[in-house]
Design an enzyme around this catalytic site. Structure first.
Site: not given
Ligand code: TYM
Length: 340
Positions: A119, A202, A205
């Site tokens: 992230k 994966k 969203k």
């Protein structure tokens, strides 16, 4: 130290940033409902809005997404008579225990977290301190309830190992057997639902491509179109699971079918082995629409009555605090706070 003295209690949560995806539903939410309905556990489910702000969120959007996620939980089968449904920030003991755990967790442990690395990306110096401390707050979410079981998708495994390490270190440092060593529940065929565009990534969203995921709010046409366009290989489906090795996109679609239909991969292949994707994809689209349309319809209905959602969350927070307040008080006593 053992877990035997702890009430069997399930806790899990999702970030209200972005919408609910099929990955969230099959990897986690569907299992929340199963664990609620199977009995034998107290179940507590959460929207983790404090985690969401570790990356900047538009405030109005965050409020809307939090309520939408609550609607998604309820529409998927979370029953507020059986489970406690809460918004993290409404139960302040999460953040309070999170601080204590910031003082228990070690920098080296946090630096190893692959989700932080993913992230934060290349510019880790510019990531928020909250993003770095994220897993300590997640441990607090779980342990402020003395939760014994946590249903999640595969990507949360490392965070749950850290939760166990934090509980064990706290217990060891203070010479107590206070926090349980929580069991991750990562089970079933859909613990890692992959992107429809790339079987090595994966479903997420945050993927810039909307075609990579199925959103729980997608309409029937959109779902069918995304499945029709999903990346596949040119071969027919095998009749045994072994034949899916090295075919990540094919395996992903078969896993999704199995999870949606409550079947094993073997059962799906017994039915579709030898079939081309031209046959399998429409069948998958029909199954997905038949399972997801009632949920998205119910979500939309619930979103028409925001005051009712807010009432449900206020009641959940009240119920939750009956559990969290005494656990925080005891934690403060253990660490030596005066007036706890
Ligand atoms: P989040 O919001 O990223 O995801 C919510 C849940 O959905 C699962 N999931 C998936 N499962 C299968 N395939 C996928 N493609 C997929 N994408 C997401 C996740 O594994 C997760 O179970 N850190 C957590 C939120 C959290 C939490 C907690 C979870 C905060 N505190 C305490 C459990 C207990 C997160 O970001 O999940």
């Amino acid at each position: 130290m053992t877990n035997t003295t702890f009430t069997p209690r399930v806790f899990s949560g999702m970030q209200p940033s972005g919408g609910l995806t099929l990955g969230n539903y099959l990897g986690a939410l569907k299992r929340y409902v199963e664990m609620q309905d199977q009995g034998g556990f107290e179940t507590i489910y959460c929207m983790v809005d404090l985690h969401a702000i570790t990356t900047w969120q538009d405030p109005a959007d965050l409020r809307a997404k939090t309520r939408e996620l609550a609607a998604g939980y309820i529409a998927a089968g979370i029953d507020c008579e059986k489970s406690i449904l809460i918004n993290q920030s409404a139960v302040p003991e999460h953040a309070q225990l999170g601080w204590v755990f910031n003082c228990v967790a070690r920098m080296g442990w946090m630096q190893r977290m692959t989700q932080f690395k993913d992230k934060a990306g290349k510019n880790a110096q510019n990531a928020s301190l909250g993003l770095f401390a994220y897993p300590a707050l997640m441990a607090a979410d779980i342990l402020i309830y003395h939760a014994t079981h946590v249903p999640v998708g595969e990507d949360q495994k490392q965070h749950l190992e850290l939760t166990r390490d934090i509980a064990a270190k706290f217990n060891h440092d203070y010479g107590v057997d206070f926090f349980p060593i929580t069991e991750p529940v990562i089970e079933g065929v859909a613990t890692r639902v992959m992107s429809l565009r790339d079987g090595s990534k994966k479903m997420s969203k945050s993927d810039p491509s909307d075609a990579s995921r199925i959103n729980m709010t997608d309409d029937a046409d959109t779902i069918a179109k995304k499945i029709r366009k999903a990346k596949t290989d040119p071969d027919a489906l095998p009749s045994e699971a072994k034949g899916l090795e090295n075919r990540p996109e094919a395996r992903n679609l078969v896993n999704i079918y199995a999870a949606l239909g409550d079947m094993t991969v073997e059962q799906v292949l017994a039915e579709y082995g030898g079939a081309q994707f031209g046959t399998f994809k429409p069948a998958l689209a029909d199954l997905a629409v038949s399972k997801l349309a009632p949920i998205s319809g119910e979500m939309a209905r619930l979103m028409d009555d925001i005051p009712e959602i807010d009432r449900i969350l206020a009641r959940g927070a009240e119920q939750a605090r009956k559990i969290t307040a005494p656990i925080l008080k005891k934690t403060y006593e253990i660490v030596g706070m005066v007036g706890a």
